[in-house]
Design an enzyme around this catalytic site. Sequence first.
Site, PDB file in Angstrom:
ATOM      1  CG  ASN A  54      -0.876  -0.241   2.398  1.00 54.85           C
ATOM      2  OD1 ASN A  54      -0.614  -1.668   2.941  1.00 54.85           O
ATOM      3  ND2 ASN A  54      -0.514   0.511   3.259  1.00 54.85           N
ATOM      4  CG  ASP A  55       0.130   4.015   2.955  1.00 53.86           C
ATOM      5  OD1 ASP A  55      -0.898   3.513   2.555  1.00 53.86           O
ATOM      6  OD2 ASP A  55       0.041   4.275   3.761  1.00 53.86           O
ATOM      7  CD  GLU A 237      -5.692   5.896   6.969  1.00 53.04           C
ATOM      8  OE1 GLU A 237      -5.196   5.013   7.532  1.00 53.04           O
ATOM      9  OE2 GLU A 237      -5.787   6.043   6.260  1.00 53.04           O
TER      10      GLU A 237
HETATM   11  C1  FRU Z   1      -2.811   4.990   4.765  1.00 55.41           C
HETATM   12  C2  FRU Z   1      -2.825   3.368   6.118  1.00 55.41           C
HETATM   13  C3  FRU Z   1      -1.748   3.850   6.986  1.00 55.41           C
HETATM   14  C4  FRU Z   1      -0.603   3.146   7.142  1.00 55.41           C
HETATM   15  C5  FRU Z   1      -0.674   2.205   7.055  1.00 55.41           C
HETATM   16  C6  FRU Z   1      -0.472   0.661   7.060  1.00 55.41           C
HETATM   17  O1  FRU Z   1      -2.697   3.432   3.639  1.00 55.41           O
HETATM   18  O2  FRU Z   1      -3.713   3.181   6.783  1.00 55.41           O
HETATM   19  O3  FRU Z   1      -2.245   5.250   8.037  1.00 55.41           O
HETATM   20  O4  FRU Z   1       0.277   3.769   8.227  1.00 55.41           O
HETATM   21  O5  FRU Z   1      -2.265   1.866   5.356  1.00 55.41           O
HETATM   22  O6  FRU Z   1       0.027  -0.566   6.267  1.00 55.41           O
END
Ligand code: FRU
Length: 520
Positions: A54-55, A237
Amino acid sequence: MKKLFALALLVITLYGCRSHDQAAELNSTDTAKALYKEAHRPQLHFSPKEKWMNDPNGMVFHNSEYHLFYQHHPNGLTWGPMHWGHAISKDLVHWEHLPIALYPDSLGLIFSGSAVLDNNNTSGFGTKDNPPLVAIFTYHSQQKEKAGRKDYQYQGIAYSTDNGRTWTKYAQNPVLKNQGVPDFRDPKVFWHEQTKKWVMILAVKDHVELWSSPDIKSWSKLSDFGFEYGGHGGVWECPDLFAIKPEGETNEKWVMIVSINPGGPNGGSATQYFVGNFDGKTFRCDTDKNTTTWLDHGPDNYAGVTYFNAPDNRKIFLGWMSNWAYAEAVPTSPWRSATTLPRDLSLTKIDNRYYVRSVLSPETSKLVGDVIQVGTIAVNDTVTLDDNFDASSSQVSASLPVKDFSVTLFNEADEKLVIGFDQAKNTYYIDRSRSGKNQFSQNFRGRLEAPRVSKADKINFTFLSDVSSVEVFFDDGLSVMTALFFPDTPLNRIKLSSKEAVSVENVSVKKLNCIWEQTK
Ligand code: FRU
């Protein structure tokens, strides 16, 4: 006993060798070629070799390398115990995979965060001659969470003195403890020259907090922002805060980016921004509390932030090209998710208000192969733009009058993706409702819209289409939309339609080269 020990040593050695070989294999062009040909696999965007991401995290430029870390679950195709995956690039478009940089430890999983080059060695982790890279991330303790505690997220740091190849976690982690708020995460750190301090912006449930530090190890709180500002349809976030000179002006303004999930304009996750001033302590927003402005109106650009230490003080942005509303269900294997392409952010004034403009970073032009300059065309109803179109790696631009129009990418199986403008609503749209697979989640919305902000008397647009995504930049990046789509067969035709007879100028169709093949 001795034998057992020797056997264990052998196993460890073999295992070590194997993973080393695998890493080497991974970087070999042949393997990458075979691997990156799966159905729906992005050809122009970074994606992990396999498993979940993800991120984007820890984006820092150092010694001619762009580092990209990312939230990674190396053992699954859905979200799971988070690690920091790692890749590097010399040009922001061709990537080399590196081994996982940060593994979970007794303090918790490794959630999102940033990385800085500590040029003056304020942390003492390196030397003046070899300043360290320092990663600042959120630890998430599942143990504490399961035990019903609220303080299960806190910030930790790790450093590298070998260009990000190996990382050492700070022995006295965590560096910023939690005072009892369940959402306390995603530190983005930058150097504030005026106060000669590090500043951290942190997402705390429904607002952000600003903290400062002389050495990245001890932090004191500066201020809060956002309790009543902007969108609040979900949790805040992955924030970012940076200074930028608006186009044609000499004084800097500050831009704050905040991702929010859910509560996005087209459902699920999205990223908003605020423009204002920051005096080293407090951020003051130019707009009123009820104004929400989206960095990208499409549903598939989340958790994006900018690079630390980018050349020429550029604000280079990368986002996660998906949406929590369906990210874990998209029909891809053996990987899930990609980043957006790099975008350069700037600030421009319209009607006395500042807006962020996003354009494809100039490095993306390295991907351009054959160019079909269509020039100016008269459209009265519908025209085909390119007989040999390939939506799976193309960039298309044109300039039109401010009237209804649409560009349709389609195939003979009647799958189509429509990008267009609705003059009566002054709204851009992407319609992916008949673009292929969409049954995997009821949250995968078909029609997506974005307001037009520009007052210009022409609409310039550029879009870049990959196998399963499109990034559209209307009005030179003032209204942006990023969307995923999953056709069963490639969209290999393109037409432009206008109800009224119009002249369409500067039409170009560029074929783009796959990033996983060797650069020509
Ligand atoms: C955003 C998030 C962040 C967190 C991460 C966990 O997509 O929810 O806030 O740190 O992904 O994977």
